[in-house]
Design a protein around this motif. Structure first.
Motif, PDB file in Angstrom:
ATOM      1  N   ASP A  35      12.640  52.231  23.131  1.00 36.96           N
ATOM      2  CA  ASP A  35      12.673  52.515  24.566  1.00 36.96           C
ATOM      3  C   ASP A  35      14.098  52.816  25.017  1.00 36.96           C
ATOM      4  OD1 ASP A  35      11.691  52.840  27.126  1.00 36.96           O
ATOM      5  OD2 ASP A  35      11.876  50.719  27.619  1.00 36.96           O
ATOM      6  N   GLY A  36      15.056  52.084  24.466  1.00 37.38           N
ATOM      7  CA  GLY A  36      16.452  52.352  24.800  1.00 37.38           C
ATOM      8  C   GLY A  36      16.899  53.738  24.369  1.00 37.38           C
ATOM      9  N   VAL A  37      16.437  54.160  23.194  1.00 36.41           N
ATOM     10  CA  VAL A  37      16.758  55.520  22.719  1.00 36.41           C
ATOM     11  C   VAL A  37      16.179  56.562  23.673  1.00 36.41           C
ATOM     12  CG1 VAL A  37      16.345  57.186  20.867  1.00 36.41           C
ATOM     13  CG2 VAL A  37      16.977  54.825  20.318  1.00 36.41           C
ATOM     14  N   MET A  38      14.962  56.312  24.172  1.00 33.46           N
ATOM     15  CA  MET A  38      14.356  57.242  25.111  1.00 33.46           C
ATOM     16  C   MET A  38      15.158  57.319  26.405  1.00 33.46           C
ATOM     17  SD  MET A  38      12.032  59.416  25.622  1.00 33.46           S
ATOM     18  CE  MET A  38      11.570  60.392  27.044  1.00 33.46           C
ATOM     19  N   LEU A  39      15.684  56.199  26.863  1.00 31.04           N
ATOM     20  CA  LEU A  39      16.509  56.224  28.075  1.00 31.04           C
ATOM     21  C   LEU A  39      17.777  57.039  27.855  1.00 31.04           C
ATOM     22  CD1 LEU A  39      16.189  52.557  29.407  1.00 31.04           C
ATOM     23  CD2 LEU A  39      15.408  54.652  30.527  1.00 31.04           C
ATOM     24  N   ILE A  40      18.371  56.910  26.682  1.00 34.85           N
ATOM     25  CA  ILE A  40      19.561  57.719  26.376  1.00 34.85           C
ATOM     26  C   ILE A  40      19.207  59.202  26.379  1.00 34.85           C
ATOM     27  CG2 ILE A  40      21.264  58.243  24.595  1.00 34.85           C
ATOM     28  CD1 ILE A  40      21.157  55.309  23.769  1.00 34.85           C
ATOM     29  N   ALA A  41      18.062  59.538  25.780  1.00 38.83           N
ATOM     30  CA  ALA A  41      17.616  60.936  25.773  1.00 38.83           C
ATOM     31  C   ALA A  41      17.387  61.445  27.194  1.00 38.83           C
ATOM     32  CB  ALA A  41      16.343  61.075  24.944  1.00 38.83           C
ATOM     33  N   LEU A  42      16.855  60.593  28.065  1.00 40.56           N
ATOM     34  CA  LEU A  42      16.632  61.002  29.457  1.00 40.56           C
ATOM     35  C   LEU A  42      17.952  61.259  30.171  1.00 40.56           C
ATOM     36  CD1 LEU A  42      13.702  58.657  30.565  1.00 40.56           C
ATOM     37  CD2 LEU A  42      13.622  61.124  30.157  1.00 40.56           C
ATOM     38  N   PHE A  43      18.945  60.421  29.930  1.00 39.52           N
ATOM     39  CA  PHE A  43      20.246  60.630  30.565  1.00 39.52           C
ATOM     40  C   PHE A  43      20.885  61.934  30.078  1.00 39.52           C
ATOM     41  CE2 PHE A  43      20.459  55.785  30.939  1.00 39.52           C
ATOM     42  CZ  PHE A  43      19.920  55.831  32.214  1.00 39.52           C
ATOM     43  N   ILE A  44      20.729  62.239  28.794  1.00 38.92           N
ATOM     44  CA  ILE A  44      21.220  63.525  28.277  1.00 38.92           C
ATOM     45  C   ILE A  44      20.469  64.676  28.934  1.00 38.92           C
ATOM     46  CG2 ILE A  44      21.418  64.957  26.210  1.00 38.92           C
ATOM     47  CD1 ILE A  44      21.781  62.391  24.597  1.00 38.92           C
ATOM     48  N   SER A  45      19.168  64.524  29.082  1.00 37.24           N
ATOM     49  CA  SER A  45      18.350  65.559  29.712  1.00 37.24           C
ATOM     50  C   SER A  45      18.773  65.774  31.163  1.00 37.24           C
ATOM     51  CB  SER A  45      16.880  65.173  29.629  1.00 37.24           C
ATOM     52  OG  SER A  45      16.061  66.169  30.186  1.00 37.24           O
ATOM     53  N   ILE A  46      19.051  64.689  31.864  1.00 35.50           N
ATOM     54  CA  ILE A  46      19.511  64.804  33.254  1.00 35.50           C
ATOM     55  C   ILE A  46      20.841  65.548  33.324  1.00 35.50           C
ATOM     56  CG2 ILE A  46      20.333  63.453  35.230  1.00 35.50           C
ATOM     57  CD1 ILE A  46      18.266  61.310  34.379  1.00 35.50           C
ATOM     58  N   TYR A  47      21.752  65.227  32.409  1.00 39.12           N
ATOM     59  CA  TYR A  47      23.057  65.892  32.380  1.00 39.12           C
ATOM     60  C   TYR A  47      22.900  67.398  32.128  1.00 39.12           C
ATOM     61  CZ  TYR A  47      27.661  67.296  30.660  1.00 39.12           C
ATOM     62  OH  TYR A  47      28.844  67.955  30.454  1.00 39.12           O
ATOM     63  N   LEU A  48      22.052  67.761  31.172  1.00 46.61           N
ATOM     64  CA  LEU A  48      21.846  69.178  30.873  1.00 46.61           C
ATOM     65  C   LEU A  48      21.208  69.909  32.045  1.00 46.61           C
ATOM     66  CD1 LEU A  48      20.603  68.940  27.171  1.00 46.61           C
ATOM     67  CD2 LEU A  48      22.845  69.705  27.987  1.00 46.61           C
ATOM     68  N   PHE A  56       9.886  62.072  24.305  1.00 47.25           N
ATOM     69  CA  PHE A  56       8.796  61.154  24.638  1.00 47.25           C
ATOM     70  C   PHE A  56       7.762  61.128  23.523  1.00 47.25           C
ATOM     71  CE2 PHE A  56       4.665  60.168  26.461  1.00 47.25           C
ATOM     72  CZ  PHE A  56       4.946  59.006  27.166  1.00 47.25           C
ATOM     73  N   GLN A  57       7.443  62.291  22.944  1.00 46.48           N
ATOM     74  CA  GLN A  57       6.475  62.335  21.852  1.00 46.48           C
ATOM     75  C   GLN A  57       6.965  61.522  20.645  1.00 46.48           C
ATOM     76  OE1 GLN A  57       3.919  63.881  23.865  1.00 46.48           O
ATOM     77  NE2 GLN A  57       3.365  64.744  21.892  1.00 46.48           N
ATOM     78  N   LEU A  58       8.237  61.682  20.299  1.00 43.67           N
ATOM     79  CA  LEU A  58       8.784  60.977  19.145  1.00 43.67           C
ATOM     80  C   LEU A  58       8.824  59.470  19.383  1.00 43.67           C
ATOM     81  CD1 LEU A  58      11.717  63.377  18.170  1.00 43.67           C
ATOM     82  CD2 LEU A  58       9.488  63.155  17.060  1.00 43.67           C
ATOM     83  N   VAL A  59       9.201  59.074  20.596  1.00 40.76           N
ATOM     84  CA  VAL A  59       9.280  57.645  20.911  1.00 40.76           C
ATOM     85  C   VAL A  59       7.898  57.008  20.847  1.00 40.76           C
ATOM     86  CG1 VAL A  59       9.679  56.025  22.805  1.00 40.76           C
ATOM     87  CG2 VAL A  59      11.405  57.724  22.238  1.00 40.76           C
ATOM     88  N   LEU A  60       6.892  57.681  21.394  1.00 47.93           N
ATOM     89  CA  LEU A  60       5.535  57.136  21.355  1.00 47.93           C
ATOM     90  C   LEU A  60       5.013  57.053  19.933  1.00 47.93           C
ATOM     91  CD1 LEU A  60       3.071  56.104  22.829  1.00 47.93           C
ATOM     92  CD2 LEU A  60       2.361  58.470  23.217  1.00 47.93           C
ATOM     93  N   THR A  61       5.305  58.072  19.126  1.00 43.97           N
ATOM     94  CA  THR A  61       4.877  58.047  17.726  1.00 43.97           C
ATOM     95  C   THR A  61       5.562  56.919  16.963  1.00 43.97           C
ATOM     96  OG1 THR A  61       4.541  60.456  17.802  1.00 43.97           O
ATOM     97  CG2 THR A  61       4.698  59.425  15.631  1.00 43.97           C
ATOM     98  N   ALA A  62       6.860  56.719  17.216  1.00 43.98           N
ATOM     99  CA  ALA A  62       7.577  55.630  16.562  1.00 43.98           C
ATOM    100  C   ALA A  62       7.008  54.268  16.970  1.00 43.98           C
ATOM    101  CB  ALA A  62       9.062  55.705  16.903  1.00 43.98           C
TER     102      ALA A  62
END
Length: 274
Positions: A96-109, A126-132
């Protein structure tokens, strides 16, 4: 005579309660709108003037849409972060923490105007996090396979942030992941017994939901996009017609002034000027 004072008093109190609840709901709605607007100022590209081209205004609209979706998704992931501690595998918290980091990167882009990259990171992340998370819940049991339904959130992200037709690619990928999970991933004895007896129904339900959601969301988003495009084009046509009318009126006034100058000059007024 019936006593109407009590009924009138109750009616007034009821009216005040309704008014107070309406005012509170309006304040809550206004606060939410202000919060989203402030969020969009921080996470979306700046507004373009209304007289800009359709492409530029459409780019701003897409950036705002991505910003709004990321706003709610970030809230969901933050709320889920402490809840993940209650799951059988505590390592899901790190996912979940990795997904939050990905979201912050997405917001920046998205703020930098790179909407496609922002949308891809959010959707695929989100797909990768749910699969993991599904893999970490081995062996699967009855409650665990309910996570298959969360793949629908990935479809909604894809159809909202990416070109709508990509939602079918996500639906196919999700269906393959669900099928692999049911056939390859370790299961509990109870789930194995259920799969041996009802494998086809248990497989069809989540996969059918994927394609049903993909089809409905595609039609909805596609029709909405076409409606917005038609409205923008109609607005642009109306603006051009207004501008042409103004130019034609100014041209007529100029021609009239020139004719009046020629008439004055022909009548002997050598000082006449247009």
């Amino acid at each position: 005579m019936p006593d109407t004072s009590n009924s009138e008093g109750l009616h007034i109190q009821h009216h005040h309660k309704i008014t107070d609840s309406t005012v509170e709901s309006k304040h809550a709605s206004t606060w939410t709108q202000r919060a989203i607007q402030r969020w969009q100022q921080l996470s979306a590209i700046p507004d373009e003037p209304e007289d800009n081209s359709f492409y530029k205004r459409d780019t701003v609209r897409k950036s705002r849409l991505i910003s709004t979706v990321l706003f709610y998704l970030t809230i969901v992931m933050i709320v889920f972060l402490p809840c993940s501690e209650l799951l059988p595998n505590p390592n899901i918290t790190y996912v979940d923490g990795v997904m939050l980091i990905a979201l912050f990167i997405s917001i920046y882009l998205n703020r930098k105007g790179k909407m496609i990259a922002s949308a891809l990171i959010a959707s695929i992340g989100f797909q990768l996090v749910l699969t993991a998370a599904l893999i970490m819940l081995s062996p699967l049991d009855g409650p665990s396979i309910q996570l298959y339904d969360l793949y629908i959130m990935g479809l909604l992200l894809a159809v909202s942030l990416l070109p709508p037709r990509n939602v079918f690619l996500f639906a196919i990928t999700n269906s393959i992941l669900i099928l692999l999970s049911l056939t390859i991933q370790p299961h509990t004895a109870a789930l194995n017994h259920d799969l041996q007896a009802q494998f086809i129904p248990m497989m069809i339900r989540p996969i059918a939901l994927q394609f049903m959601t993909a089809g409905i969301s595609y039609v909805w988003v596609r029709n909405t996009t076409l409606a917005i495009t038609r409205a923008d084009r109609a607005e642009m046509v109306a603006a051009l017609e207004h501008e042409l009318t103004t130019q034609a009126r100014e041209l007529e006034e100029g021609i009239e002034q020139i004719l009046q100058t020629h008439v004055a000059f022909a009548n002997g007024n050598l000082n006449a000027r247009a």
